[in-house]
Design a protein around this motif. Structure first.
Motif, PDB file in Angstrom:
ATOM      1  N   THR A1156      29.011  54.728 -30.252  1.00 37.15           N
ATOM      2  CA  THR A1156      29.415  53.283 -29.767  1.00 37.15           C
ATOM      3  C   THR A1156      27.962  52.480 -29.422  1.00 37.15           C
ATOM      4  O   THR A1156      26.998  53.041 -29.632  1.00 37.15           O
ATOM      5  CB  THR A1156      30.069  53.204 -28.332  1.00 37.15           C
ATOM      6  OG1 THR A1156      29.168  53.846 -27.433  1.00 37.15           O
ATOM      7  CG2 THR A1156      31.581  53.986 -28.648  1.00 37.15           C
ATOM      8  N   ASP A1157      28.020  51.225 -29.612  1.00 37.73           N
ATOM      9  CA  ASP A1157      26.706  50.403 -29.348  1.00 37.73           C
ATOM     10  C   ASP A1157      26.296  50.893 -28.025  1.00 37.73           C
ATOM     11  O   ASP A1157      25.063  50.705 -28.068  1.00 37.73           O
ATOM     12  CB  ASP A1157      27.368  48.704 -29.601  1.00 37.73           C
ATOM     13  CG  ASP A1157      27.534  48.378 -30.663  1.00 37.73           C
ATOM     14  OD1 ASP A1157      27.437  49.093 -31.692  1.00 37.73           O
ATOM     15  OD2 ASP A1157      27.862  47.006 -30.675  1.00 37.73           O
ATOM     16  N   ASP A1158      26.928  51.088 -26.877  1.00 32.43           N
ATOM     17  CA  ASP A1158      26.441  51.546 -25.683  1.00 32.43           C
ATOM     18  C   ASP A1158      25.672  52.804 -26.118  1.00 32.43           C
ATOM     19  O   ASP A1158      24.542  52.918 -25.471  1.00 32.43           O
ATOM     20  CB  ASP A1158      27.625  51.827 -24.655  1.00 32.43           C
ATOM     21  CG  ASP A1158      28.391  50.449 -24.213  1.00 32.43           C
ATOM     22  OD1 ASP A1158      27.554  49.455 -24.483  1.00 32.43           O
ATOM     23  OD2 ASP A1158      29.301  50.640 -23.894  1.00 32.43           O
ATOM     24  N   GLN A1159      25.831  53.756 -26.599  1.00 28.33           N
ATOM     25  CA  GLN A1159      25.221  54.891 -26.807  1.00 28.33           C
ATOM     26  C   GLN A1159      23.932  54.397 -27.749  1.00 28.33           C
ATOM     27  O   GLN A1159      23.062  55.140 -27.227  1.00 28.33           O
ATOM     28  CB  GLN A1159      26.015  56.020 -27.495  1.00 28.33           C
ATOM     29  CG  GLN A1159      27.115  56.479 -26.934  1.00 28.33           C
ATOM     30  CD  GLN A1159      28.213  57.433 -27.664  1.00 28.33           C
ATOM     31  OE1 GLN A1159      28.979  57.185 -28.749  1.00 28.33           O
ATOM     32  NE2 GLN A1159      28.143  58.761 -27.416  1.00 28.33           N
ATOM     33  N   LEU A1164      17.937  53.460 -27.582  1.00 27.64           N
ATOM     34  CA  LEU A1164      16.845  52.822 -28.021  1.00 27.64           C
ATOM     35  C   LEU A1164      16.170  52.714 -26.387  1.00 27.64           C
ATOM     36  O   LEU A1164      14.831  52.678 -26.289  1.00 27.64           O
ATOM     37  CB  LEU A1164      17.353  51.551 -28.286  1.00 27.64           C
ATOM     38  CG  LEU A1164      17.771  51.443 -29.709  1.00 27.64           C
ATOM     39  CD1 LEU A1164      18.352  50.147 -30.176  1.00 27.64           C
ATOM     40  CD2 LEU A1164      16.643  51.684 -30.617  1.00 27.64           C
ATOM     41  N   GLU A1165      16.914  52.711 -25.355  1.00 29.30           N
ATOM     42  CA  GLU A1165      16.206  52.483 -23.883  1.00 29.30           C
ATOM     43  C   GLU A1165      15.321  53.598 -23.738  1.00 29.30           C
ATOM     44  O   GLU A1165      14.311  53.510 -22.937  1.00 29.30           O
ATOM     45  CB  GLU A1165      17.123  52.406 -22.781  1.00 29.30           C
ATOM     46  CG  GLU A1165      16.775  51.935 -21.412  1.00 29.30           C
ATOM     47  CD  GLU A1165      17.773  51.916 -20.444  1.00 29.30           C
ATOM     48  OE1 GLU A1165      17.701  51.160 -19.541  1.00 29.30           O
ATOM     49  OE2 GLU A1165      18.782  52.406 -20.691  1.00 29.30           O
ATOM     50  N   GLN A1166      15.587  54.826 -23.952  1.00 28.80           N
ATOM     51  CA  GLN A1166      15.110  56.090 -23.892  1.00 28.80           C
ATOM     52  C   GLN A1166      13.926  56.293 -24.470  1.00 28.80           C
ATOM     53  O   GLN A1166      12.807  56.825 -24.108  1.00 28.80           O
ATOM     54  CB  GLN A1166      15.866  57.220 -24.116  1.00 28.80           C
ATOM     55  CG  GLN A1166      16.969  57.670 -22.890  1.00 28.80           C
ATOM     56  CD  GLN A1166      17.916  58.588 -23.220  1.00 28.80           C
ATOM     57  OE1 GLN A1166      18.043  59.175 -24.336  1.00 28.80           O
ATOM     58  NE2 GLN A1166      18.629  59.193 -22.124  1.00 28.80           N
ATOM     59  N   GLY A1179      20.183  41.556 -32.589  1.00 25.07           N
ATOM     60  CA  GLY A1179      20.298  42.814 -31.596  1.00 25.07           C
ATOM     61  C   GLY A1179      20.250  43.862 -32.657  1.00 25.07           C
ATOM     62  O   GLY A1179      19.238  44.242 -33.587  1.00 25.07           O
ATOM     63  N   LEU A1180      21.111  44.926 -32.533  1.00 20.42           N
ATOM     64  CA  LEU A1180      21.296  46.097 -33.247  1.00 20.42           C
ATOM     65  C   LEU A1180      21.557  45.728 -34.761  1.00 20.42           C
ATOM     66  O   LEU A1180      21.162  46.679 -35.513  1.00 20.42           O
ATOM     67  CB  LEU A1180      22.788  46.895 -32.695  1.00 20.42           C
ATOM     68  CG  LEU A1180      22.568  47.648 -31.205  1.00 20.42           C
ATOM     69  CD1 LEU A1180      23.821  48.310 -31.099  1.00 20.42           C
ATOM     70  CD2 LEU A1180      21.285  48.761 -31.387  1.00 20.42           C
ATOM     71  N   TYR A1181      22.080  44.628 -35.158  1.00 18.74           N
ATOM     72  CA  TYR A1181      22.127  44.444 -36.316  1.00 18.74           C
ATOM     73  C   TYR A1181      21.064  43.572 -37.012  1.00 18.74           C
ATOM     74  O   TYR A1181      21.068  42.760 -38.185  1.00 18.74           O
ATOM     75  CB  TYR A1181      23.547  43.568 -36.540  1.00 18.74           C
ATOM     76  CG  TYR A1181      24.648  44.244 -36.194  1.00 18.74           C
ATOM     77  CD1 TYR A1181      25.252  44.992 -37.271  1.00 18.74           C
ATOM     78  CD2 TYR A1181      25.135  44.446 -34.812  1.00 18.74           C
ATOM     79  CE1 TYR A1181      26.066  45.908 -36.787  1.00 18.74           C
ATOM     80  CE2 TYR A1181      26.049  45.047 -34.568  1.00 18.74           C
ATOM     81  CZ  TYR A1181      26.718  45.884 -35.513  1.00 18.74           C
ATOM     82  OH  TYR A1181      27.977  46.573 -35.058  1.00 18.74           O
ATOM     83  N   MET A1182      19.788  43.754 -36.543  1.00 21.29           N
ATOM     84  CA  MET A1182      18.721  43.094 -37.052  1.00 21.29           C
ATOM     85  C   MET A1182      18.430  43.713 -38.429  1.00 21.29           C
ATOM     86  O   MET A1182      18.528  45.047 -38.452  1.00 21.29           O
ATOM     87  CB  MET A1182      17.472  43.321 -36.033  1.00 21.29           C
ATOM     88  CG  MET A1182      16.949  44.889 -35.860  1.00 21.29           C
ATOM     89  SD  MET A1182      15.534  44.873 -34.681  1.00 21.29           S
ATOM     90  CE  MET A1182      14.083  44.618 -36.113  1.00 21.29           C
ATOM     91  N   GLU A1183      17.721  43.023 -39.436  1.00 15.69           N
ATOM     92  CA  GLU A1183      17.473  43.425 -40.697  1.00 15.69           C
ATOM     93  C   GLU A1183      16.123  44.623 -40.419  1.00 15.69           C
ATOM     94  O   GLU A1183      15.178  44.003 -40.045  1.00 15.69           O
ATOM     95  CB  GLU A1183      17.155  42.493 -41.707  1.00 15.69           C
ATOM     96  CG  GLU A1183      18.503  41.932 -42.206  1.00 15.69           C
ATOM     97  CD  GLU A1183      19.403  42.780 -42.763  1.00 15.69           C
ATOM     98  OE1 GLU A1183      18.870  43.487 -43.685  1.00 15.69           O
ATOM     99  OE2 GLU A1183      20.662  42.763 -42.883  1.00 15.69           O
ATOM    100  N   VAL A1184      16.322  45.677 -41.030  1.00 11.92           N
ATOM    101  CA  VAL A1184      14.965  46.242 -41.334  1.00 11.92           C
ATOM    102  C   VAL A1184      14.644  46.283 -42.961  1.00 11.92           C
ATOM    103  O   VAL A1184      15.663  46.493 -43.807  1.00 11.92           O
ATOM    104  CB  VAL A1184      15.318  47.864 -41.061  1.00 11.92           C
ATOM    105  CG1 VAL A1184      14.133  48.729 -41.405  1.00 11.92           C
ATOM    106  CG2 VAL A1184      15.851  48.014 -39.622  1.00 11.92           C
ATOM    107  N   SER A1185      13.470  45.826 -43.325  1.00 16.40           N
ATOM    108  CA  SER A1185      13.073  45.478 -44.316  1.00 16.40           C
ATOM    109  C   SER A1185      12.762  46.865 -45.277  1.00 16.40           C
ATOM    110  O   SER A1185      12.859  48.128 -44.781  1.00 16.40           O
ATOM    111  CB  SER A1185      11.726  44.830 -44.482  1.00 16.40           C
ATOM    112  OG  SER A1185      10.714  45.480 -44.076  1.00 16.40           O
ATOM    113  N   ASP A1186      12.548  46.692 -46.655  1.00 18.82           N
ATOM    114  CA  ASP A1186      12.303  47.924 -47.364  1.00 18.82           C
ATOM    115  C   ASP A1186      11.225  48.896 -46.690  1.00 18.82           C
ATOM    116  O   ASP A1186      10.356  48.478 -46.451  1.00 18.82           O
ATOM    117  CB  ASP A1186      11.736  47.543 -48.795  1.00 18.82           C
ATOM    118  CG  ASP A1186      11.864  48.467 -49.845  1.00 18.82           C
ATOM    119  OD1 ASP A1186      12.379  49.365 -49.544  1.00 18.82           O
ATOM    120  OD2 ASP A1186      11.544  47.969 -50.776  1.00 18.82           O
TER     121      ASP A1186
END
Length: 1310
Positions: A1156-1159, A1164-1166, A1179-1186
């Motif tokens: 889940t998104d919470d997990q 990421l917090e840890q 947020g979690l759906y930020m793009e990661v480039s090549d």
């Protein structure tokens, strides 16, 4: 003979006759028939085809075109720029086409005159008919000479255009800004070169039909009117209906090809990442999600290919049936209205209709279809050529003189710079996705003021994302300042943070195009601690290092990159963490011998995380969040009590001891395998066997489509022959009714209305509507209607089968490559593997289906036509047999050479792709070291090699087609002569003779096309051969087993190794030898050893990345007997290289979408990334480039740690996971592991010795053997022990601290 084949290309010195007949190629055929051809046999490229000259020419033309368009306020067009630049070449070549088409139009009239000789009551004398026959023979020979010359020159011009535009693309790569580099990918550029540029090949030959086609239509319509009167207008009517339909379908096809290109770009880009990250994918068991993504993209691509093929098959059906539809309209109307037609008029008409078929419905169709594709492809290339270039800044003369006077090498004044600021505001591409908070904050510099004196050693330190690398890039002008001024005095040397090694020898990587100065070379090798490595290599410094240093360890790559940087003498050296991937002893050697001694006198700016070297620096710069916090000497900064002091305090006990990152493959492989990686792609040399064709067709539901296509084709041409026979009989019947015509049983008024010119010949030529004539014409019309439907269905069914074949071949190859042993991706250059998924698959998608369709269709048609011709005149069998034998012998003689040259052409293209991939990875280093021109010369050299092979392939093809066509023309002339001589003996009628002659007249083009295309097909099938070879790679063990362990396994995490050995492949050395040990549940095991000791190999054996010998048990389950996924899913891995894939951050953390998104937020917090990710818009759906280029190395490693936390396994493996991160990130990772994985078994390949001093036990490896295994405290008690020596090499003070740490942890456990 071998030496004779090398050197200048004979075409350049050949006389005109040799060029027209391609006789200059014969020595190549003679040698190639007896011996396999290799790249050593390729001639030099022609001067006019040289890549550098064509590149200069195209660059000048493109720049002028862009400027001209800007002045006029128009949009530039690469398409028109290329056409305009080469206008004289293809314009003058049109003369040959005009001659050829003129002959083609004249021939039906001449043939008609000869046919009239066979009609009852002919007034043609024997002398006249022989004159006509001679003119026909001469015209055929003349056409034989000019036609191949025209098409050969067209393809030669297309080759020049491809080379010129490819050179333009590469020059753009060298000039584009660092930001622009993020917005493109090597996959897209490779697709431009492998697929887009191929469109030139088939476009140039149809250019002239845009003006010649309409002229031909007018000329043929006039000739038809002279023959059959107003009925000829039906030709125009049918053309007006069919031609726009073809144009529309061609336009639709071109639009669909754009979509296919976009899907192909996306797929190849993804494949590029998959091949590069294959080890990580296997470790994480991510084969399935990546396969699904690839299959989805491929599914989209295939669906667009099928839509394009529907348009193409309808177009091909229109082309095949156009002449038939026109003939049906003309003869059906003439029959219905009673217009008298003789055999002479019928077959002259058919000849001109055939000319129209080729001109309008083939070449003009291709004119629209191919030009649309080419324009689309060049538009895609143009979008790349217009990305932002690197900005050029010049220092003011006053500043330079002032710096010289003050002894300053580097001056930065009030400089502010950010990646956000230099980005052009557009709304598409990856670049847009990189415009986020992180890029603007973490990678920006604010109000920097700094001066560096000549000869000074300046250390730059700071946490992850503080702007250390950005500072160096601003000095390189890769990151231009928004405000302020940056001045650098003298030449620059630069070593990037990520070691970059190019394909080639060890020595070539050091000298990097410079001359080998032995003394300097020796000093550099000693200073960079490379002598010991060279001693282990069988070929010394001539060892090939593989693509991107595939055969080197991380430490070796780092030292080799440093050696390249310092070999070239410079005034200022920018070193971005050069000590981050080597052990303490080697690091100390590099710092003292290289940075301090060899480079003494030069200005050195050293970015480092190794705090123990800071005391030796003249000054230190502390960066935080893009700002200079402090500048001063070590003592000054400590006294200031700044953040620097807190960093030192925090890491006082953070003693460095790097133990050399272990390579992922064997350190130095055997000579045989080393050569294999560096050499060109392996090419088979035998015939493309029938097995390849069999495998190709068996891939596409053969039980349904194959019988259906064969049935449709046979029925179609059977009814075609049946219809033509009845047309011939109808023509005979028309000629036999002269008497009744003379008795005025034919309505004269109708004749005068439809064709006034026929009245003068009315007594000798006549036709009547009779029951017999009705029946013959009706059968002709029905048969031809069936043909039109049948040929269209054949194309549609065949292309459907080809789409299924293409899809299945790709899917099979992809599955096998994904399931292949890790050694396959380690030991094969990426360009070579990508070539299969780009170029070879592209040929199977579009070229091979068209070729096979055409060849099969023409063969069936020719067999039908020759069969009917021999039935009409059995004596024609006499010359036919030797004709078939001779043509078969010519083909047999030429095929080995043409096939091998085609293989060489494919092989010489792979280095171009690899070179582009190398360039993109090391672009900043190439520019910093001033090697752009050297790399451009290398690219030109690779292009010239490929051009030479491709030019020979074109020449060989034409040599073969010209000779096969020559023998067919001889047969055609013999048919006419035999028929004239035997006219009275065999009683030939005008109708049947006209039919035979019409078949032979229209046979030449299809026959030449079939012979050339069949040879071309045979060579193109090497693509199928290569792809099928990739479906037979040695596979890993099964992913799942019949008796999997329980889902709760392993509960304890106990690991037992019994006599474990490891060998990556049969031609490499054994890297692990009889390792036996027991790792208890929840133990924390440190693994240490020098480079090549086998640390990473031990982890590879545990994960079965290569199949080990012996036995490995986890909680009493023999892991060698369970499925790979059942094993790997239960072991969390943080790999040596933090590899991320383009896409969303969520997809990188959880591709299966199991959490889940919470997990994900908790994970990421840890790892202290939550705040950073939350600041992003997506947020979690930020793009990661090549390759995760929009994240720092430390942040990428933290993402990998988050992956491990999510999996919640009882076994964790770290393969030197903190090798390239700063102390803060290292400390964070270590603390997270201690707390989060407290109840897990942890295996750590040691990076810093202090991190494993609290380990339960330490494994010490040496040359693949387990030499020590005990607690750190106990190992330190062993006199002259391996571990004790490692600790003592850190120095007395540090060794004492480590000893104290070991004692304290020992007491705690006691």
């Amino acid at each position: 003979m071998k030496n004779k084949l090398r050197g200048p290309c004979p075409y350049g010195t050949a006389n005109w006759l040799s060029k027209f007949t391609f006789w200059w190629v014969f020595p190549l055929f003679r040698y190639g028939f007896r011996h396999p051809l290799t790249q050593d046999h390729l001639y030099d490229v022609l001067p006019e085809d040289q890549s550098d000259l064509l590149g200069d020419r195209m660059e000048k033309s493109w720049n002028a075109h862009v400027k001209k368009c800007e002045d006029k306020g128009k949009k530039p067009s690469l398409y028109w720029a290329v056409i305009a630049e080469f206008k004289w070449e293809w314009g003058v070549n049109g003369i040959f086409l005009v001659i050829s088409e003129g002959i083609r139009i004249a021939q039906p009239y001449l043939i008609g005159r000869i046919i009239s000789y066979f009609q009852p009551g002919s007034t043609l004398s024997q002398t006249e008919v022989y004159i006509y026959a001679t003119v026909v023979a001469v015209s055929h020979i003349l056409q034989l000479i000019v036609n191949p010359k025209y098409f050969f020159t067209c393809h030669h011009i297309a080759l020049k255009m491809k080379v010129a535009v490819a050179s333009l693309i590469y020059r753009k790569i060298l000039k584009m800004s660092s930001w622009s580099k993020h917005s493109t990918t090597s996959g897209k550029i490779i697709n431009h070169l492998s697929t887009d540029l191929e469109k030139f090949s088939y476009t140039i030959e149809s250019f002239h039909f845009c003006w010649l086609g309409p002229l031909e239509i007018v000329a043929i319509l006039y000739l038809l009117y002279q023959q059959i009167g107003l009925v000829s207008l039906l030709t125009l009517a049918v053309t007006v209906v069919l031609l726009p339909l073809q144009v529309m379908l061609g336009w639709i096809y071109g639009k669909l090809r754009m979509k296919i290109g976009a899907a192909g770009d996306k797929r190849i880009h993804l494949m590029n990442q998959i091949i590069a990250g294959m080890r990580v994918i296997k470790m994480y068991c991510w084969e399935k999600p990546f396969s699904e993504i690839v299959f989805n993209i491929r599914g989209w691509e295939v669906s667009e290919i099928w839509k394009a093929n529907i348009a193409k098959s309808i177009n091909m059906g229109l082309f095949q049936s156009a002449s038939v539809v026109i003939s049906m309209a003309l003869f059906g109307t003439a029959w219905y209205t009673g217009v008298p037609l003789s055999a002479q008029r019928i077959y002259s008409t058919l000849g001109w209709v055939f000319c129209l078929r080729l001109t309008i419905f083939l070449f003009m169709m291709y004119l629209v279809e191919d030009n649309k594709q080419l324009a689309s492809s060049l538009k895609r290339i143009q979008s790349f050529l217009t990305v932002e270039d690197m900005k050029v800044f010049s220092e003011s003369e006053g500043t330079t003189k002032s710096m010289e006077k003050e002894g300053v090498s580097v001056s930065i004044r009030d400089m502010t710079a950010s990646w956000l600021g230099i980005h052009p505001q557009d709304n598409e591409g990856v670049a847009d996705k990189l415009l986020d908070q992180e890029m603007s904050e973490a990678f920006s510099l604010k109000n920097i003021n700094l001066e560096v004196k000549k000869g000074e050693l300046l250390a730059v330190v700071g946490p992850v994302g503080s702007g250390k690398t950005s500072l160096l890039l601003s000095l390189l002008k890769e990151l231009p300042p928004e405000t302020g001024q940056v001045c650098v005095q003298g030449m620059l040397g630069y070593m990037a943070q990520t070691p970059w090694v190019m394909s080639g020898t060890f020595q070539a990587n050091v000298t990097f195009g410079e001359n080998v100065e032995q003394e300097r070379y020796r000093q550099v090798l000693h200073a960079c601690a490379l002598y010991k490595d060279l001693e282990l290599m069988r070929l010394g410094d001539q060892t090939l290092v593989g693509e991107r240093g595939l055969l080197l360890s991380g430490g070796q790559k780092a030292r080799l990159t440093l050696a390249r940087t310092v070999y070239r003498e410079a005034d200022v050296y920018l070193l971005d963490d050069p000590l981050g991937a080597v052990d303490t002893e080697v690091g100390s050697h590099l710092f003292q011998r290289c940075i301090c001694e060899l480079l003494r006198g030069s200005t050195r700016i050293l970015v480092t995380h190794q705090l123990q070297y800071l005391r030796s620096a003249d000054r230190i710069v502390l960066l935080t969040e893009g700002k200079v916090v402090s500048v001063g000497t070590y003592d000054e900064l400590v006294r200031q009590g700044t953040e620097f002091s807190s960093i030192l305090t925090r890491h006082e006990k953070d003693i460095e001891d790097k133990n050399g990152r272990q390579e992922k493959s064997v350190n130095v492989q055997g000579e045989k395998s080393t050569k294999a990686v560096g050499d060109c792609e392996f090419g088979e040399t035998g015939d493309v066997g029938w097995n390849v064709y069999k495998d190709y067709y068996l891939s596409g539901r053969p039980w349904l489509y194959l019988p259906l296509t064969i049935f449709l084709l046979l029925i179609t041409y059977a009814v075609y022959g049946y219809g033509d026979w009845h047309l011939a009989k109808w023509a005979e019947l028309s000629g036999s009714l002269n008497l009744r015509t003379q008795n005025r049983s034919y309505p004269i008024d109708k004749i005068s209305l439809l064709h006034p010119t026929l009245l003068s010949n009315f007594t000798t030529e006549g036709s009547l509507i009779t029951p017999q004539g009705d029946e013959l014409m009706q059968q002709y019309l029905v048969a031809m209607s069936v043909f039109v439907v049948g040929i269209s269905l054949f194309s549609l069914v065949y292309f459907r089968m080809s789409v299924i074949i293409s899809k299945r071949l790709h899917n099979n190859m992809f599955r096998v490559v994904m399931g292949a042993k890790t050694h396959f991706s380690d030991s094969n250059p990426m360009g070579q593997i990508l070539n299969k998924f780009a170029r070879d698959l592209g040929l199977i998608d579009s070229v091979i289906p068209t070729l096979t369709n055409t060849v099969i269709e023409i063969i069936v048609r020719l067999v039908m036509q020759i069969g009917i011709t021999c039935v009409i005149n059995p004596y024609l069998l006499l010359p036919l047999t030797p004709l078939v034998i001779v043509i078969y012998l010519v083909r047999w003689f030429s095929l080995p050479t043409t096939r091998n040259i085609k293989r060489l052409e494919a092989m010489t293209q792979s280095p171009i792709f690899s070179h582009i991939s190398d360039t993109l990875v090391g672009l900043q280093s190439i520019r910093a070291l001033g090697m752009s021109q050297k790399f451009l010369r290398d690219f030109d050299r690779f292009q010239d090699r490929h051009t030479s092979a491709f030019f020979l392939f074109l020449s060989a093809n034409r040599w073969f087609s010209l000779r096969s066509l020559f023998f067919l023309d001889i047969y055609f002339i013999l048919v006419i002569l035999l028929s004239l001589v035997l006219r009275d003996m065999i009683g030939l009628s005008g109708g049947l003779f006209g039919m035979a002659l019409n078949y032979l007249l229209t046979m030449a083009d299809p026959f030449e096309s079939m012979m050339r295309r069949s040879a071309d097909l045979n060579t193109q099938m090497t693509s199928v051969e290569r792809i099928i070879s990739y479906t037979k790679l040695e596979q890993e063990a099964p992913k799942v087993s019949d008796s999997p362990p329980p889902s709760s396994w392993p509960q304890n995490g106990e690991i037992k190794l019994v006599n474990v050995g490891l060998q990556y492949s049969s031609d490499t050395d054994q890297v692990l030898h009889n390792i036996t040990c027991l790792i208890n549940s929840r133990e924390k095991i440190g693994i240490v050893g020098r480079t090549g000791a086998g640390k990473s190999s031990l982890l590879a054996a545990l994960l079965r990345l290569a199949e080990p010998t012996g036995e490995i048990y986890i909680d009493d389950v023999n892991v060698l007997k369970i499925g790979l996924h059942e094993l790997r899913n239960k072991i969390s891995v943080i790999p040596q290289d933090p590899i991320l894939f383009s896409g969303t951050l969520r997809k990188n953390l959880d591709p299966f979408e199991e959490y889940t998104d919470d997990q994900l937020w908790i994970a990421l917090e840890q790892v202290q990334l939550k705040v950073k990710v939350q600041s992003e818009r997506e947020g979690l759906y930020m793009e990661v480039s090549d390759s995760g280029q929009n994240l720092s190395v430390g942040q990428r490693q933290l993402v990998c740690l988050a992956r491990a936390i999510l999996r919640q396994n009882n076994i964790l493996v770290l393969d030197e996971a903190t090798a390239n991160v700063d102390h803060n990130t290292d400390r964070l990772i270590q603390e997270t592991i201690r707390s989060r994985f407290k109840n897990c078994t942890v295996l750590t390949v040691a990076h810093r010795i202090h991190t494993i001093m609290d380990s339960s036990r330490v494994m010490v490896l040496n040359q693949g053997k387990l030499v020590e295994f005990d607690t750190p405290y106990q190992l330190l008690q062993i006199e002259d022990g391996f571990f004790r020596n490692l600790v003592q090499q850190t120095g007395k003070a540090q060794a004492k601290v480590l000893q104290t740490l070991a004692e304290s942890f020992h007491k705690e456990r006691s």
